[in-house]
Design a protein around this motif. Structure first.
Motif, short mmCIF file in Angstrom:
data_model
loop_
_atom_site.label_atom_id
_atom_site.label_comp_id
_atom_site.label_asym_id
_atom_site.label_seq_id
_atom_site.Cartn_x
_atom_site.Cartn_y
_atom_site.Cartn_z
N TRP A 25 0.85 -1.21 0.13
CA TRP A 25 -0.16 0.03 -0.08
C TRP A 25 0.89 1.41 0.16
O TRP A 25 0.44 2.31 -0.62
CB TRP A 25 -0.80 -0.08 1.20
CG TRP A 25 -1.75 -1.21 1.18
CD1 TRP A 25 -1.83 -2.47 1.79
CD2 TRP A 25 -2.93 -1.24 0.18
NE1 TRP A 25 -3.02 -3.01 1.42
CE2 TRP A 25 -3.81 -2.45 0.49
CE3 TRP A 25 -3.70 -0.39 -0.81
CZ2 TRP A 25 -4.68 -2.97 -0.32
CZ3 TRP A 25 -4.97 -0.58 -1.34
CH2 TRP A 25 -5.40 -2.17 -0.92
N GLY A 29 0.72 3.96 -2.93
CA GLY A 29 0.67 5.50 -2.80
C GLY A 29 1.61 6.29 -3.53
O GLY A 29 1.46 7.25 -4.19
N ALA A 32 0.98 6.25 -7.21
CA ALA A 32 -0.12 7.00 -7.42
C ALA A 32 0.36 8.53 -7.43
O ALA A 32 -0.10 9.17 -8.50
CB ALA A 32 -1.19 6.97 -6.31
#
Length: 422
Positions: A25, A29, A32
């Motif tokens: 995760w 992130g 992203a």
């Protein structure tokens, strides 16, 4: 090489498995954020130069395809999960580039202030680009290790992931450079600067650029992860040496050395590329050959222990462990029995590699790969080519390869000359 070094883990790269890893995760992130930043840059280019941007993306996306297949084929016997390969590529293209664009500029300004503007003009690209970019790309392999440590079970795995990070960086950077060339030309939305950049950075420079540097750094991290038989200090030292080698190769590549000594024509450019790019290319190929052979010896040994000629013959054992011999066996099959035999040999080799990997895992059924092997063997028997072996070396194949290479270089030179004249 011990079995512990090369034994593959069960597939830990499925989406459900990755989602249970906290590092996944965090990496997601970061990806992203990188995607957002690169999308902003791409949006500005597309608004100003829609035709050139579309052309650049299409050309370099096509260029990525053969590189992708070449890198994934390096580890034919124990292939890496597609999800992790995509993640590595995305890190290089979205995160490493997003960090490197402002980071290199800031570091170059620092070189100019601490040194001199002249130093920055001559050596800024050689000192700042490699420093920021190689660190950013190396962190991509670190991300793979944090997410799926069990998937790094050989030095070759580190090479594959490092090369894939480098490939992502190379493709996106080349798109940015080609559009910067369009802007610098000041002639509007034209594709000529894009094509020229594609020929120079894609064909002439692609083979020994970021994909190569990433592979070298990845080899060091692979060694750090898998060689638990060595001391931690030794493993860290090897990893740092490999990353330094990637940095030094990149510095040489970007440096102004030979920029004036071999002429400004196409032959001079090609000579400079050879002198700068050939040493690290040879080094990486030697490393790949060595670690591939060690890994192949282990997996082929597992198949040899079966003693079952229906699954793999003695001659096929000699072929399966070598990429060159595997390709030669496919060519031989095509020469004897056509394209269906070539395809069946490739599927047979893939099934035999799958069986070798399954045999190296504990408590795993081998029924599926054995069934695949027997099915492809039956196809080959029906085609009159029952064994996936090599034939006599053909002088026609060697001559064809040489002629194709010469023609490709000649066409490239003509194209560059025409673009330069235009």
């Amino acid at each position: 090489m011990t079995a512990e070094v090369v034994r593959p883990a069960r597939d830990s790269a499925e989406a459900a498995t990755l989602m249970r890893v906290p590092a996944f995760w965090i990496v997601l992130g970061i990806l992203a954020a990188g995607t957002l930043r690169m999308s902003q840059i791409a949006g500005r280019f597309f608004t100003a130069y829609p035709l050139a941007t579309a052309t650049s993306v299409a050309l370099f996306a096509l260029l990525a395809v053969p590189f992708w297949f070449f890198v994934t084929e390096l580890d034919f016997l124990e292939r890496e999960p597609t999800a992790l390969l995509v993640l590595a590529f995305a890190w290089g293209g979205l995160v490493a580039t997003a960090v490197s664009i402002p980071g290199s500029s800031a570091l170059e300004d620092l070189v100019a202030k601490l040194g001199s503007p002249h130093l920055a003009a001559d050596w800024g690209a050689a000192l700042t680009g490699p420093t920021v970019e190689e660190i950013a790309k190396t962190l991509g392999v670190v991300a793979i290790v944090l997410i799926a440590r069990a998937q790094i079970n050989s030095v070759l795995d580190g090479i594959v992931y490092g090369a894939m990070v480098g490939l992502g960086f190379q493709i996106v950077e080349d798109v940015v450079f080609s559009l910067a060339a369009v802007s610098l030309a000041g002639q509007g939305d034209r594709v000529q600067p894009v094509v020229a950049t594609f020929l120079v950075r894609g064909f002439l420079s692609g083979i020994w650029s970021h994909t190569l540097f990433g592979a070298l750094g990845g080899a060091g991290l692979g060694y750090l992860v898998v060689h638990r038989d060595r001391s931690r200090a030794h493993r860290i030292g090897v990893a740092l040496l490999a990353v330094f080698g990637a940095w030094a190769s990149h510095v040489l590549w970007n440096s102004p050395i030979f920029s004036d000594g071999l002429g400004n024509g196409l032959l001079g450019l090609l000579a400079v590329l050879l002198l700068k790019g050939l040493p690290p290319l040879v080094l990486v190929l030697l490393i790949v050959r060595r670690v591939h052979d060690k890994e192949a010896d282990y997996y082929v040994g597992r198949l040899a222990a079966l003693g079952d000629a229906d699954l793999i013959t003695d001659d096929e054992l000699a072929v399966l462990g070598s990429g060159a011999r595997r390709a030669a066996a496919r060519r031989h099959a095509r020469a004897r029995a056509g394209r269906p035999a070539q395809d069946a040999v490739r599927r047979l080799q893939r099934a035999q590699a799958h069986l070798a990997v399954e045999l190296s895992r504990e408590s795993v059924s081998t029924d599926h790969p054995c069934a695949d092997i027997r099915r492809e063997r039956a196809v080959l028997v029906g085609l009159g080519h029952p064994e996936a072996v090599t034939g006599p070396r053909s002088w026609q194949h060697t001559a064809s390869t040489a002629i194709t290479t010469v023609v490709a270089i000649a066409v490239l030179f003509v194209a560059l000359s025409a673009l330069g004249g235009g």
